[in-house]
Scaffold this motif. Structure first.
Motif, PDB file in Angstrom:
ATOM      1  N   LEU A  64      19.730  31.609  63.250  1.00 13.75           N
ATOM      2  CA  LEU A  64      19.562  32.505  64.397  1.00 13.75           C
ATOM      3  C   LEU A  64      18.801  33.770  64.000  1.00 13.75           C
ATOM      4  CD1 LEU A  64      23.066  32.202  66.094  1.00 13.75           C
ATOM      5  CD2 LEU A  64      20.968  30.934  66.596  1.00 13.75           C
ATOM      6  N   GLY A  67      15.127  32.911  63.633  1.00 14.55           N
ATOM      7  CA  GLY A  67      14.492  32.789  64.945  1.00 14.55           C
ATOM      8  C   GLY A  67      14.147  34.135  65.539  1.00 14.55           C
ATOM      9  N   ALA A  68      15.027  35.115  65.354  1.00 15.12           N
ATOM     10  CA  ALA A  68      14.758  36.458  65.878  1.00 15.12           C
ATOM     11  C   ALA A  68      13.541  37.077  65.198  1.00 15.12           C
ATOM     12  CB  ALA A  68      15.993  37.341  65.693  1.00 15.12           C
ATOM     13  N   ASP A  71      10.190  35.723  66.337  1.00  4.89           N
ATOM     14  CA  ASP A  71       9.722  36.303  67.592  1.00  4.89           C
ATOM     15  C   ASP A  71       9.321  37.770  67.459  1.00  4.89           C
ATOM     16  OD1 ASP A  71      10.009  33.959  68.988  1.00  4.89           O
ATOM     17  OD2 ASP A  71      12.019  34.403  69.717  1.00  4.89           O
ATOM     18  N   THR A 123      10.802  27.135  61.869  1.00  3.89           N
ATOM     19  CA  THR A 123      10.918  27.760  63.186  1.00  3.89           C
ATOM     20  C   THR A 123       9.604  28.389  63.604  1.00  3.89           C
ATOM     21  OG1 THR A 123      13.256  28.224  62.742  1.00  3.89           O
ATOM     22  CG2 THR A 123      12.231  29.418  64.564  1.00  3.89           C
ATOM     23  N   ASP A 207      18.502  40.587  70.209  1.00  2.00           N
ATOM     24  CA  ASP A 207      17.447  39.562  70.198  1.00  2.00           C
ATOM     25  C   ASP A 207      18.052  38.160  70.105  1.00  2.00           C
ATOM     26  OD1 ASP A 207      15.537  41.458  70.397  1.00  2.00           O
ATOM     27  OD2 ASP A 207      14.723  41.238  68.374  1.00  2.00           O
ATOM     28  N   ILE A 208      19.019  37.992  69.212  1.00  2.00           N
ATOM     29  CA  ILE A 208      19.658  36.681  69.052  1.00  2.00           C
ATOM     30  C   ILE A 208      20.379  36.298  70.343  1.00  2.00           C
ATOM     31  CG2 ILE A 208      21.485  35.451  67.827  1.00  2.00           C
ATOM     32  CD1 ILE A 208      20.729  37.103  65.340  1.00  2.00           C
ATOM     33  N   GLY A 211      18.117  34.840  73.023  1.00  2.00           N
ATOM     34  CA  GLY A 211      17.792  33.433  72.809  1.00  2.00           C
ATOM     35  C   GLY A 211      18.927  32.517  73.198  1.00  2.00           C
ATOM     36  N   LEU A 341      10.073  33.949  73.243  1.00  2.00           N
ATOM     37  CA  LEU A 341      11.422  33.477  72.936  1.00  2.00           C
ATOM     38  C   LEU A 341      11.440  32.172  72.145  1.00  2.00           C
ATOM     39  CD1 LEU A 341      13.254  34.202  76.317  1.00  2.00           C
ATOM     40  CD2 LEU A 341      13.950  35.087  74.093  1.00  2.00           C
ATOM     41  N   ARG A 344      13.556  32.144  68.820  1.00  2.00           N
ATOM     42  CA  ARG A 344      15.009  32.256  68.976  1.00  2.00           C
ATOM     43  C   ARG A 344      15.615  31.022  69.631  1.00  2.00           C
ATOM     44  NH1 ARG A 344      14.672  37.922  71.834  1.00  2.00           N
ATOM     45  NH2 ARG A 344      12.498  37.247  71.954  1.00  2.00           N
ATOM     46  N   SER A 347      15.614  28.207  67.179  1.00  2.00           N
ATOM     47  CA  SER A 347      16.614  28.353  66.118  1.00  2.00           C
ATOM     48  C   SER A 347      18.015  28.006  66.628  1.00  2.00           C
ATOM     49  CB  SER A 347      16.592  29.772  65.556  1.00  2.00           C
ATOM     50  OG  SER A 347      17.052  30.725  66.500  1.00  2.00           O
TER      51      SER A 347
END
Length: 400
Positions: A64, A67-68, A71, A123, A207-208, A211, A341, A344, A347
């Motif tokens: 996670l 992923g943030a 982005d 990712t 941010d997480i 998503g 996005l 995120r 992920s």
């Protein structure tokens, strides 16, 4: 924006595709040589198995967060930087092996770093692809990337890694370092793409959460993510004891077990060649529903058969399904998720996917220990039937 993307589909995607092919070959080499290296340092089974877990653990810890950051930052530069760092880690491991100072702790540390880099790079590549490939070409692009994984990682890399390790214990890891460096150079040559959106900097937790919320509110992607997470619990619970199943149920020697495993790769390779055509001919809804039926049929067949050829045939079909499903789902996600996005949401999907696999692997050994080696397959078939019923109607939205 559409004209910009369409203009870039040729050279930039070919660079990304070649970079993926090169790094997948290196990954396959290390996947084969890694366990051999640990076994040369220690004969403790738990420590040997722990090396695999050390590379998988970052997905549970950092998916996670990765992923943030995908982005937040330039995705192309991120892939370049991570691949160079992974090359450096492998160079350090190569030197440690060559000088005779390698230890289990060193191996674990390097494998953990490789896994952490994988959470970012994989990712980022998935989020970068829609920026360099036109929407109507995404299915074919995803299929090509999947083919490079099957050929490089499953077919070519593993036997090459085992052979190189026999020649020199340091050689496979040195080769993998070179593949990461080459991959970084190729990705660096991709032309810069515009940032998805200029956003004010927010807290990482926010941010997480964005998503997570976006995926959960999108009924189709929520259904796909939950279905695959649960399906992986069922699948990995069954296949955690596959080596015992092959010996006790099918009566196969170790060589036969190895041949049986290659049927997955054979099916996967076929799947990458037909995924785009199946999706175009029948539509995403029909393809995804058929995949769920294949999962149920696979577990049922393996639960009842004692014939190796039958098992091999159903595993080829299952391999085709896994690649077709993966290509179609990745394409749907890349088309419907807003560009800012993509990292995120991707992920979150990966976390559910790999979290289900890890839980299933733990359950499989327990189930087979209490009952019979076929018990996990019976339970998996029942679970997949329930998952199919749950997902059937929401999958209608895939047609859109």
């Amino acid at each position: 924006m559409r004209a910009l993307v369409s203009a870039r589909i040729g050279a930039d995607f070919n660079r990304l595709w070649t970079a993926a092919a090169v790094s997948n070959l290196g990954d396959g080499v290390t996947m084969a040589a890694g366990p051999l290296l640990v076994a040369s340092v220690t004969d403790n089974p738990a420590l040997v198995a722990g090396a695999v877990f050390a590379q998988q653990l970052p997905w549970l810890l950092f998916a996670l967060v990765s992923g943030a950051y995908v982005d937040r930052l330039d995705r192309r530069r991120l892939v370049v930087a991570v691949n160079l760092l992974r090359a450096a880690a492998l160079i350090a491991l190569t030197i440690a092996i060559a000088t005779g100072i390698v230890t289990v702790v060193v191996i674990y540390a390097v494998f953990f770093l490789l896994g952490a880099g994988e959470t970012v790079a994989d990712t980022a590549v998935g989020a970068l692809l829609p920026a360099i490939v036109a929407p109507e070409k995404l299915t074919g692009a995803n299929a090509r990337l999947s083919a490079t994984f099957t050929i490089g990682n499953q077919f070519a890399g593993k036997p090459l890694g085992a052979w190189l390790f026999a020649v020199s214990a340091a050689a496979p890891f040195g080769l993998d370092a070179v593949t990461f460096a080459l991959s970084a150079m190729l990705v660096a040559r991709i032309r810069p793409v515009p940032a998805p959106e200029v956003r004010p900097r927010t807290r990482l937790r926010s941010d997480i959460a964005d998503g997570l919320r976006w995926l959960w509110r999108h009924r189709l992607l929520r259904t796909l993510a939950v279905s695959m997470g649960l399906a992986n619990i069922a699948f990995c619970a069954a296949f955690a004891v596959f080596v015992l199943y092959a010996r006790q149920r099918l009566g196969l020697p170790d060589v036969g077990y190895g041949v049986l495993l290659t049927t997955f790769a054979v099916g996967g390779l076929v799947g990458t060649t037909v995924a785009a055509r199946l999706a175009a001919a029948f539509g995403a809804t029909a393809v995804l529903r058929a995949g769920l039926v294949v999962e149920v049929a696979t577990h049922l067949t393996l639960a009842v058969t004692t014939t190796p050829l039958v098992a091999a045939a159903v595993l080829v079909v299952f391999g085709i399904h896994t690649m077709v499903w993966g290509v179609v789902v990745a394409t749907i996600r890349q088309r419907v998720v807003p560009a800012h996005l993509l990292g995120r949401v991707g992920s979150v999907y990966a976390l559910l996917d790999l979290g289900g696999a890890a839980l299933g692997s733990l359950l499989g050994g327990l189930l087979a220990g209490f009952w019979d080696v076929t018990t996990p397959f019976w339970i998996a078939a029942a679970a997949m039937a329930a998952i199919t019923a749950f997902a059937w109607r929401p999958l209608r939205r895939a047609a859109a």
